[in-house]
Design a protein around this motif. Structure first.
Motif, mmCIF file in Angstrom:
data_model
loop_
_atom_site.group_PDB
_atom_site.id
_atom_site.type_symbol
_atom_site.label_atom_id
_atom_site.label_comp_id
_atom_site.label_asym_id
_atom_site.label_seq_id
_atom_site.Cartn_x
_atom_site.Cartn_y
_atom_site.Cartn_z
ATOM 1 N N ASP A 148 32.316 66.926 13.271
ATOM 2 C CA ASP A 148 31.848 67.487 14.540
ATOM 3 C C ASP A 148 30.728 66.634 15.133
ATOM 4 O O ASP A 148 30.722 66.340 16.328
ATOM 5 C CB ASP A 148 31.389 68.932 14.344
ATOM 6 N N ARG A 149 29.794 66.194 14.309
ATOM 7 C CA ARG A 149 28.693 65.352 14.797
ATOM 8 C C ARG A 149 29.222 64.016 15.294
ATOM 9 O O ARG A 149 28.797 63.508 16.337
ATOM 10 C CB ARG A 149 27.667 65.137 13.684
ATOM 11 N N VAL A 150 30.163 63.431 14.573
ATOM 12 C CA VAL A 150 30.772 62.163 15.001
ATOM 13 C C VAL A 150 31.428 62.340 16.365
ATOM 14 O O VAL A 150 31.241 61.514 17.271
ATOM 15 C CB VAL A 150 31.798 61.670 13.962
ATOM 16 N N MET A 151 32.171 63.414 16.537
ATOM 17 C CA MET A 151 32.861 63.641 17.811
ATOM 18 C C MET A 151 31.869 63.864 18.954
ATOM 19 O O MET A 151 32.095 63.416 20.082
ATOM 20 C CB MET A 151 33.833 64.819 17.679
ATOM 21 N N LYS A 152 30.762 64.517 18.676
ATOM 22 C CA LYS A 152 29.719 64.693 19.694
ATOM 23 C C LYS A 152 29.118 63.337 20.072
ATOM 24 O O LYS A 152 28.836 63.081 21.245
ATOM 25 C CB LYS A 152 28.639 65.643 19.193
ATOM 26 N N ASN A 153 28.910 62.472 19.075
ATOM 27 C CA ASN A 153 28.377 61.141 19.362
ATOM 28 C C ASN A 153 29.352 60.340 20.223
ATOM 29 O O ASN A 153 28.952 59.681 21.186
ATOM 30 C CB ASN A 153 28.076 60.397 18.058
ATOM 31 N N LEU A 154 30.634 60.403 19.880
ATOM 32 C CA LEU A 154 31.652 59.703 20.668
ATOM 33 C C LEU A 154 31.687 60.231 22.100
ATOM 34 O O LEU A 154 31.758 59.459 23.062
ATOM 35 C CB LEU A 154 33.030 59.854 20.020
ATOM 36 N N THR A 155 31.621 61.548 22.254
ATOM 37 C CA THR A 155 31.627 62.175 23.582
ATOM 38 C C THR A 155 30.454 61.677 24.423
ATOM 39 O O THR A 155 30.615 61.357 25.607
ATOM 40 C CB THR A 155 31.596 63.702 23.442
ATOM 41 N N ALA A 156 29.266 61.590 23.813
ATOM 42 C CA ALA A 156 28.076 61.140 24.543
ATOM 43 C C ALA A 156 28.208 59.680 24.984
ATOM 44 O O ALA A 156 27.838 59.329 26.115
ATOM 45 C CB ALA A 156 26.835 61.315 23.667
ATOM 46 N N ILE A 157 28.741 58.852 24.128
ATOM 47 C CA ILE A 157 28.899 57.434 24.479
ATOM 48 C C ILE A 157 29.932 57.267 25.587
ATOM 49 O O ILE A 157 29.723 56.517 26.544
ATOM 50 C CB ILE A 157 29.266 56.601 23.237
ATOM 51 N N LEU A 158 31.041 57.997 25.482
ATOM 52 C CA LEU A 158 32.054 57.927 26.545
ATOM 53 C C LEU A 158 31.485 58.403 27.874
ATOM 54 O O LEU A 158 31.757 57.807 28.918
ATOM 55 C CB LEU A 158 33.290 58.734 26.154
ATOM 56 N N ALA A 159 30.674 59.452 27.856
ATOM 57 C CA ALA A 159 30.053 59.952 29.088
ATOM 58 C C ALA A 159 29.155 58.874 29.700
ATOM 59 O O ALA A 159 29.145 58.687 30.926
ATOM 60 C CB ALA A 159 29.266 61.226 28.817
#
Length: 125
Positions: free
Chosen positions: A52-63
Motif C-alpha cells: 500500500d505504501r509503495v502504491m501511494k508513493n507511485l501515485t504521488a510521483i505520477l501526479a
C-alpha cells in the motif's frame, strides 16, 4: 525531450537516479519501496502494508508528472518471497480496478533496506 520528475510526497532518491523521467509521451518511474516520505523510514507491517505504501508513493510521483495510475501501461513487482504474492496482489488490485496494466512479478533474493516488495511502473504522460 527529457524531464526529471521529483516530488516531496514520495521518498527522495537515495542514489544517482531520479524518482521518474518523462520522455516521449511516457513516464518511467523508478522502483519504489515502502518508505514513508514524511519520515524517510521504512514503514512497519507486512507485505500488505508495504504494498500500500509503495502504491501511494507511485501515485504521488505520477501526479507530479501530470499522470496517474489509470495511465500505467506496465509494471514490475519484485517480491522478497513469492508466498506473499496473493496478499500483494490483493492490495495492488485496489489501485487498478479497471483495465490493469501489463505486469511481471519476480521473486528476488534481497531488496533495498530489506523491504518485502518493490514496484516500478511505466505510464502514459
Amino acid at each position: 525531450m527529457r524531464d526529471v520528475i521529483a516530488t516531496p510526497y514520495a521518498p527522495q532518491a537515495i542514489g544517482p537516479y531520479s524518482q521518474a523521467i518523462r520522455a516521449n509521451g511516457f513516464v518511467f518511474v523508478s522502483g519504489q519501496v515502502a518508505i514513508d516520505p514524511a519520515t524517510s523510514t521504512v514503514i512497519t507491517g507486512g507485505v500488505a502494508e508495504q504494498t500500500d505504501r509503495v502504491m501511494k508513493n507511485l501515485t504521488a510521483i505520477l501526479a507530479a508528472a501530470d499522470s496517474h495510475m489509470e495511465k500505467v501501461v506496465k509494471s514490475t513487482v519484485y517480491l522478497k518471497n513469492m508466498s506473499d504474492f496473493s496478499t500483494m496482489n490483493e492490495v495492488y488490485g485496489k489501485y487498478f480496478p479497471d483495465a490493469p496494466p501489463a505486469r511481471a512479478t519476480v521473486e528476488v533474493a534481497r531488496l533495498p533496506k530489506d523491504v518485502l516488495v518493490e514496484i516500478d511502473v511505466v505510464a502514459l504522460a
